[in-house]
Enzyme design. Structure first.
Site, PDB file in Angstrom:
ATOM      1  N   TYR A   1      -8.350   3.988   9.659  1.00  0.00           N
ATOM      2  CA  TYR A   1      -8.498   3.960   8.184  1.00  0.00           C
ATOM      3  C   TYR A   1      -9.947   4.669   7.778  1.00  0.00           C
ATOM      4  O   TYR A   1     -10.719   4.825   8.676  1.00  0.00           O
ATOM      5  CB  TYR A   1      -8.326   2.515   7.648  1.00  0.00           C
ATOM      6  CG  TYR A   1      -6.918   1.889   7.855  1.00  0.00           C
ATOM      7  CD1 TYR A   1      -6.142   1.925   6.854  1.00  0.00           C
ATOM      8  CD2 TYR A   1      -6.722   1.525   9.111  1.00  0.00           C
ATOM      9  CE1 TYR A   1      -4.620   1.387   6.785  1.00  0.00           C
ATOM     10  CE2 TYR A   1      -5.310   0.785   9.099  1.00  0.00           C
ATOM     11  CZ  TYR A   1      -4.565   0.839   7.990  1.00  0.00           C
ATOM     12  OH  TYR A   1      -3.229   0.176   8.178  1.00  0.00           O
TER      13      TYR A   1
ATOM     14  N   ASN B   1       2.686   2.031   7.822  1.00  0.00           N
ATOM     15  CA  ASN B   1       3.059   1.107   8.555  1.00  0.00           C
ATOM     16  C   ASN B   1       2.537  -0.357   7.993  1.00  0.00           C
ATOM     17  O   ASN B   1       1.935  -0.503   7.202  1.00  0.00           O
ATOM     18  CB  ASN B   1       1.854   1.235   9.846  1.00  0.00           C
ATOM     19  CG  ASN B   1       2.390   2.289  10.722  1.00  0.00           C
ATOM     20  OD1 ASN B   1       1.895   3.409  10.691  1.00  0.00           O
ATOM     21  ND2 ASN B   1       3.539   2.193  11.408  1.00  0.00           N
TER      22      ASN B   1
ATOM     23  N   TRP C   1       1.205  -3.965   9.497  1.00  0.00           N
ATOM     24  CA  TRP C   1       0.518  -4.834  10.617  1.00  0.00           C
ATOM     25  C   TRP C   1       0.060  -5.742  10.294  1.00  0.00           C
ATOM     26  O   TRP C   1      -0.449  -6.052   8.911  1.00  0.00           O
ATOM     27  CB  TRP C   1      -0.374  -3.738  11.014  1.00  0.00           C
ATOM     28  CG  TRP C   1      -1.607  -3.290  10.275  1.00  0.00           C
ATOM     29  CD1 TRP C   1      -1.754  -2.330   9.749  1.00  0.00           C
ATOM     30  CD2 TRP C   1      -2.871  -4.187  10.392  1.00  0.00           C
ATOM     31  NE1 TRP C   1      -2.876  -2.314   8.913  1.00  0.00           N
ATOM     32  CE2 TRP C   1      -3.441  -3.456   9.317  1.00  0.00           C
ATOM     33  CE3 TRP C   1      -3.315  -5.363  10.773  1.00  0.00           C
ATOM     34  CZ2 TRP C   1      -4.805  -3.796   8.975  1.00  0.00           C
ATOM     35  CZ3 TRP C   1      -4.492  -5.643  10.361  1.00  0.00           C
ATOM     36  CH2 TRP C   1      -5.424  -5.083   9.571  1.00  0.00           C
TER      37      TRP C   1
ATOM     38  N   ASP D   1      -2.021   5.648  -5.317  1.00  0.00           N
ATOM     39  CA  ASP D   1      -2.457   4.718  -4.244  1.00  0.00           C
ATOM     40  C   ASP D   1      -2.722   3.416  -4.486  1.00  0.00           C
ATOM     41  O   ASP D   1      -3.707   3.188  -5.223  1.00  0.00           O
ATOM     42  CB  ASP D   1      -3.716   5.276  -3.384  1.00  0.00           C
ATOM     43  CG  ASP D   1      -3.971   4.377  -2.017  1.00  0.00           C
ATOM     44  OD1 ASP D   1      -3.044   3.605  -1.868  1.00  0.00           O
ATOM     45  OD2 ASP D   1      -4.629   5.108  -1.422  1.00  0.00           O
TER      46      ASP D   1
ATOM     47  N   ASP E   1       0.874  -1.097  -0.091  1.00  0.00           N
ATOM     48  CA  ASP E   1       0.059  -0.034  -0.068  1.00  0.00           C
ATOM     49  C   ASP E   1       0.952   1.371   0.127  1.00  0.00           C
ATOM     50  O   ASP E   1       1.514   1.548   0.992  1.00  0.00           O
ATOM     51  CB  ASP E   1      -0.877  -0.026   1.347  1.00  0.00           C
ATOM     52  CG  ASP E   1      -1.634   1.138   1.459  1.00  0.00           C
ATOM     53  OD1 ASP E   1      -1.922   1.919   0.498  1.00  0.00           O
ATOM     54  OD2 ASP E   1      -2.065   1.593   2.574  1.00  0.00           O
TER      55      ASP E   1
END
Lengths: 40, 322
Positions: B75, B37, B39, B213, B32
């Site tokens: 998000y 981050n 996770w 994106d 992304d």
């Protein structure tokens, strides 16, 4: 040296929800959640 | 707290596999460019989404270290909460040692998501404090000759898409890469000159900003401008989405994004998606809630244009994909 990693296209949640006729509800709930976040 | 309000997991589609720990535990993640981050769900997570996704068990990894700092990531459609850990992470042949990552203990809004976690490739300034993004960690460990990564998203098949690290494989694009400087070294954000159809400017008339994106599949913009584009296609609002007659795909014009003085056309075959007997526009509004003058170019755009993300020179390269 380039490291190449394969990616796979998955069915998106939008596509899944649309198939199950649940997309409209989801988007309305999402809009409500977003508007609540805005008010914060 | 790290806030990434532009993420939209509802449309996320391209996923790849990574492993974490010793011995390796495998996860399916979204690569992304809209967040920074990494996770994955923790085995102690009790949220419904965690029962349908792979979870990381720290006790089964001899190389795991608990950092402990709490993390919360907001998000667009959900939230994860958890803590930071550190372990060995493998992406293909790349090995990131002592890589910090988030372990989610609570997830809201990720039920049914076709991925376990997210691997963010944006700049470290938007990463959670204390969590060095994986690309930066690999870079500092000398993993790349060139600090770049690139995406080829296949137009036709579920397979065949790739993310590449450390260089660019020229077989995935045609012609030359056009380089666009990033507007600020936090997000992969570039300036866009205008958006046009049939020779008329239909949006972004005084210039605007566009997030490139990979974690979103559609194209998002301010609602009024997106509505205008959808109306120019004669699209009708049906169940919160804009639908067109499927036959119209043959006659609709391309939507042209002018970036850095170069036109990037998006043909109707790309911006109209067919679902059974319905044909939907992929132009979505709502972004003005979060940013008034921004657009978000997701996978629909990136399937047409091979994209290179150059961290050293803080620029994005685009070229027509093969």
């Amino acid at each position: 040296c380039v490291v190449i990693l394969p990616l796979k296209k998955m069915k998106t949640l939008r596509e899944t929800l649309r198939e199950k006729n649940l997309l409209n509800n989801f988007l309305e709930e999402q809009a409500y959640r977003l508007s609540k976040n805005d008010s914060k | 707290i790290t806030i990434h309000p532009l993420r939209n997991y509802l449309d996320t589609a391209y996923v790849g596999n990574i492993t974490i720990g010793t011995p390796p535990q495998e996860f399916r993640v979204v690569f992304d460019t809209g967040s920074a981050n990494l996770w994955v769900p923790c085995i102690t997570c009790t949220s419904p989404a965690c029962y349908t996704h792979n979870t990381f068990n720290p006790q089964n990894s001899s190389s795991f270290r608990e950092v402990g700092s709490p993390i919360t990531i907001f998000y667009g459609s959900g939230i994860i909460q958890g803590f930071l850990g550190s372990d060995t992470i493998r992406i293909g042949n790349l090995v990131s040692l002592k890589q910090s990552f988030g372990l989610s203990q609570e997830e809201y809004g990720f039920d049914g998501a076709p991925f376990d976690g997210v691997l963010g490739l944006a700049f470290p300034s938007i990463s959670t404090k204390g969590a060095i993004p994986i690309f930066d960690n690999l870079w500092s460990q000398g993993a790349f000759s060139e600090p770049v990564f690139a995406f080829y998203l296949s137009k036709y098949k579920p397979e065949g898409s790739v993310v590449m690290f450390g260089g660019v494989d020229h077989r995935y694009y045609k012609g030359e890469l056009n380089w666009i400087p990033v507007s600020q070294p936090h997000h992969w954000l570039i300036s866009m000159n205008h958006i046009s159809m049939n020779g008329n400017i239909v949006a972004c008339s005084h210039g605007c900003q566009a997030f490139v994106d990979t974690g979103t599949s559609l194209i998002y913009g301010p609602t009024d401008l997106v509505t205008n584009i959808n109306k120019l296609m004669n699209a009708r609002l049906e169940n919160s989405e804009y639908a067109v007659l499927c036959d119209a795909v043959k006659t609709l014009p391309p939507v042209i994004f002018n970036i850095n003085g170069i036109d990037y056309p998006l043909p109707p075959q790309a911006y109209i998606t067919k679902d059974k007997n319905s044909c939907m526009s992929i132009f979505q509004g709502g972004l003005e809630n979060l940013s008034p003058d921004n657009w978000l170019l997701g996978d629909v755009f990136l399937r047409q244009y091979f994209s290179v993300f150059d961290r050293k020179n803080e620029r994005i390269g685009l070229a027509p994909a093969v």
